[in-house]
Design an enzyme around this catalytic site. Structure first.
Site, PDB file in Angstrom:
ATOM      1  N   HIS A 106     -59.257  65.505   2.833  1.00 28.22           N
ATOM      2  CA  HIS A 106     -57.809  65.653   2.700  1.00 28.22           C
ATOM      3  C   HIS A 106     -57.351  65.838   1.253  1.00 28.22           C
ATOM      4  CE1 HIS A 106     -57.534  65.104   6.886  1.00 28.22           C
ATOM      5  NE2 HIS A 106     -57.500  63.795   6.937  1.00 28.22           N
ATOM      6  N   HIS A 180     -50.581  64.940   9.705  1.00 31.06           N
ATOM      7  CA  HIS A 180     -51.495  63.919  10.221  1.00 31.06           C
ATOM      8  C   HIS A 180     -50.773  62.863  11.052  1.00 31.06           C
ATOM      9  CE1 HIS A 180     -55.122  61.503  10.378  1.00 31.06           C
ATOM     10  NE2 HIS A 180     -55.755  62.302   9.523  1.00 31.06           N
ATOM     11  N   GLU A 317     -54.270  67.975  14.451  1.00 33.43           N
ATOM     12  CA  GLU A 317     -54.142  68.487  13.088  1.00 33.43           C
ATOM     13  C   GLU A 317     -54.537  69.962  13.048  1.00 33.43           C
ATOM     14  OE1 GLU A 317     -56.207  65.623  10.326  1.00 33.43           O
ATOM     15  OE2 GLU A 317     -56.546  64.629  12.263  1.00 33.43           O
TER      16      GLU A 317
END
Length: 353
Positions: A106, A180, A317
């Site tokens: 991420h 998310h 996602e």
């Protein structure tokens, strides 16, 4: 229908944060903060018209400054994993943060949900919007290019939450944004999400090594617990004796979506029988990570004094495939300098009685 704002307190750095409350004509509400451009609350009617908040999250700004689970988070510069925490663009190798077993997850430990954003609101026929923007400077998180970022959240009168991403860099760079949020259509505080049903329009998922880095191969879902082409409860395969399930501790896999990749197309669905709520997912991106909240720590304090635990929410996602920057044959997340990077994801809420 309209938009209201209120204080969300001060960050540890002394920055003033606000909440932006979007409401459509049906009474559905979405609440965002200019700290992290995070989704804090999402109030959706059930089959009897009762509103419940269907996303996991926290009550305080201080909790979002930590937020190890990425509740409601805007993720960037590169969502999901980069193998070996490095990549090459135009012959130059870039090293990014190793924050996940030798890989970058991420964008690093400080993802895009840990920054303040400029905010602007819009009330238009058919919907209300809040736009968050900031400049991610060259080499922030280790990525090249000064990147102008805009993420716009629109709550429509059709009970859609639309997310539009737009970014422009002055150098070739990676742009792979995602959201998310953890959804529980029975209500964020109702416990396990595993009896809710999932459908995903994908014939294959990306095979990975033990560190969840794709090998470059696609695995056919046919005859496996990964097959969600017909809607079924998460519980049906979440603890299956199947190597990808064991490696992920449940579902934590990228699906290769059956889309053309031009307009936002229907790709997935979540259904809660008790409330009747249905969430449809639309995107123009090639992949989607199904993550069943396997690593939420039991007893984690959430909104309204409730406690969360393992598998209390599920994420959808939308994304470029994990490690796509390093795998030839995967659609690349690299965007050329001064070329606009655009994508859209829509979560649409309906009722099935």
């Amino acid at each position: 229908m309209g938009i209201t704002t209120k204080s969300f307190g001060k960050t540890a750095k002394g920055e003033e944060a606000k909440l932006y409350i979007l409401e459509n004509k049906n009474g559905m509400k979405a609440v965002f903060s200019d700290f992290g451009a995070v989704l804090v609350q999402l109030w959706v009617p059930d089959k009897n018209g009762k509103l419940e908040d269907v996303v996991l999250g926290f009550d305080t700004l201080a909790e979002y400054e930590v937020n190890p689970t990425f509740f409601g988070s805007f993720i960037g510069r590169c969502g999901n994993r980069i193998g070996g925490a490095k990549f090459t663009i135009n012959g130059k190798e870039y090293q990014v943060e190793d924050n996940d077993n030798g890989n970058c997850l991420h964008g690093g430990s400080v993802s895009y949900d840990k920054y303040m954003y400029e905010a602007e609101t819009f009330v238009e026929e058919g919907g209300v919007s809040v736009e968050f923007s900031r400049l991610s400077p060259d080499m922030e998180q280790g990525f090249p290019g000064n990147l102008d970022i805009t993420v716009t959240y629109t709550l429509t009168d059709e009970n859609e939450l639309a997310i539009e991403y737009l970014a422009v860099s002055d150098k070739d760079t990676i742009v792979n944004f995602t959201n998310h949020s953890y959804f529980n259509l029975a209500g964020h505080n109702t416990g396990l999400v595993t009896n809710q049903e999932v459908m995903i329009d994908a014939d294959a998922f990306t095979a990975t090594d033990a560190k969840l880095i794709p090998t470059g191969e696609l695995t056919d879902v046919t005859g496996t617990p990964m097959d969600f082409r017909i809607r079924k409860p998460l519980a049906d395969g979440i603890d299956a004796d199947y190597e990808p399930i064991r490696m992920g501790g449940g579902y934590d896999h990228n699906y290769a979506l059956n889309t053309a990749g031009e307009d936002a197309e229907f790709v997935a669905e979540l259904y809660d029988k008790k409330s009747g709520r249905v969430m449809e997912v639309y995107t123009d991106l090639p992949g989607m990570q199904l993550y069943s909240g396997n690593f939420i720590k039991d007893g984690l304090k959430g909104k309204g004094g409730c406690t969360y635990g393992k598998r209390h929410g599920v994420c959808f996602e939308t994304q470029y495939f994990p490690n796509a920057v390093n795998i030839e044959g995967f659609k690349s997340p690299v965007v050329k300098a001064y070329k606009e990077a655009e994508s859209m994801t829509v979560y649409k809420f309906t009722i099935e009685k």
